[in-house]
Design a protein around this motif. Structure first.
Motif, short mmCIF file in Angstrom:
data_model
loop_
_atom_site.label_atom_id
_atom_site.label_comp_id
_atom_site.label_asym_id
_atom_site.label_seq_id
_atom_site.Cartn_x
_atom_site.Cartn_y
_atom_site.Cartn_z
N GLU A 98 0.80 -1.23 0.00
CA GLU A 98 0.00 0.00 0.00
C GLU A 98 0.83 1.28 0.00
O GLU A 98 0.27 2.36 -0.14
CB GLU A 98 -0.97 0.04 1.20
N ARG B 94 -7.43 5.76 1.19
CA ARG B 94 -7.94 4.92 0.10
C ARG B 94 -9.07 4.08 0.66
O ARG B 94 -8.90 3.39 1.67
CB ARG B 94 -6.86 4.02 -0.49
N ASN B 96 -10.97 0.96 0.70
CA ASN B 96 -10.61 -0.38 0.25
C ASN B 96 -11.82 -1.24 -0.10
O ASN B 96 -11.68 -2.43 -0.36
CB ASN B 96 -9.79 -1.07 1.33
N TYR B 100 -11.87 -0.05 -5.10
CA TYR B 100 -11.54 1.36 -5.33
C TYR B 100 -10.04 1.56 -5.18
O TYR B 100 -9.47 1.20 -4.16
CB TYR B 100 -12.30 2.18 -4.29
N GLN B 101 -9.39 2.15 -6.20
CA GLN B 101 -7.93 2.24 -6.19
C GLN B 101 -7.39 3.66 -6.10
O GLN B 101 -6.18 3.85 -6.03
CB GLN B 101 -7.38 1.55 -7.44
N LYS B 102 -8.26 4.65 -6.11
CA LYS B 102 -7.78 6.03 -6.01
C LYS B 102 -7.23 6.28 -4.61
O LYS B 102 -7.76 5.78 -3.63
CB LYS B 102 -8.91 7.01 -6.27
N VAL B 103 -6.17 7.08 -4.54
CA VAL B 103 -5.62 7.54 -3.26
C VAL B 103 -5.79 9.06 -3.22
O VAL B 103 -5.26 9.76 -4.09
CB VAL B 103 -4.14 7.15 -3.11
#
Lengths: 111, 115
Positions: A98, B94, B96, B100-103
């Motif tokens: 991450e 983020r 999870n 969903y992969q946007k930060v």
């Protein structure tokens, strides 16, 4: 192991010109991101990719395009540069733990 | 949708005193939370993360952060500030859930440690 490499470090464009910001990572990460940083605004997500051939829009995609033909490379293209695109651009990649690994940034001025 | 708020543009603290940099978040699902630091003219560096488990997480350079689900907060702390801690700090989240992969990052807080 270079991590995330961005080129160029600095660039001055004239209004209406185009350019490509290069980003390469050598960590075999699937996830890659492009952010722009403006004073007092934090980092805004432009585009991201979850793997080769797959890209998606972030918060501020207008005026930009991306492609992801390989796992390593994630170039950002500016078409018809505008003064509003003056900013510092950061590329990042994310692995399974991450953590985001950032490049050193590209400082772009559009005059 | 997900978002992060850093309510303080700048935090000033005397060297040797404890410091806190505040962050609150909003997600629909399960939050992964992060702190990053940016030194002048540099890219961002990872400090610490909360994924699951203990609410108090420890990171680099003696920093720690406490996840508080009821207050939707993830404040960054350090028991004794150093002048070299002066930098720009970003909180990020983020969601999870649902792949969903946007930060998403906050606007940043400038920490000034006064000698």
């Amino acid at each position: 192991n270079a991590g995330v490499t961005q080129t160029p470090k600095f660039r001055i464009l004239k209004i209406g010109q185009s350019m490509t910001l290069q980003c390469t990572q050598d960590m075999n990460h699937n996830y890659m991101y492009w952010y722009r940083q403006d004073p007092g605004m934090g980092l805004k997500l432009i585009y991201y990719s979850v793997g080769a051939g797959i890209t998606d829009k972030g918060e501020v995609p207008n005026g930009y395009n991306v492609s992801r033909s390989t796992t390593e490379d994630f170039p950002l293209r500016l078409e018809l540069a505008a003064p509003s695109q003056t900013s510092v651009y950061f590329c990042a990649s994310r692995g399974k733990n991450e953590k985001l690994f950032f490049g050193s940034g590209t400082q772009l001025s559009v005059l | 949708a997900q978002s992060v708020a850093q309510p303080e543009d700048q935090v000033n603290v005397a060297e040797g005193n404890p410091l806190t940099v505040k962050c609150t978040y909003s997600v629909s699902g399960n939050p992964y939370l992060f702190w990053y630091v940016q030194y002048p003219n540099r890219g961002l560096q990872f400090l610490l993360k909360y994924i699951t488990g203990d609410n108090l997480v420890k990171g680099s350079y003696g920093f720690e952060a406490e996840f508080n689900k009821s207050q939707t907060s993830f404040h960054l702390k350090k028991p004794s500030a150093l002048v070299s801690d002066s930098a720009l700090y970003f909180c990020a989240v983020r969601d999870n859930s649902g792949g969903y992969q946007k930060v998403t990052f906050g606007t940043g807080t400038k920490l000034q440690v006064i000698p």
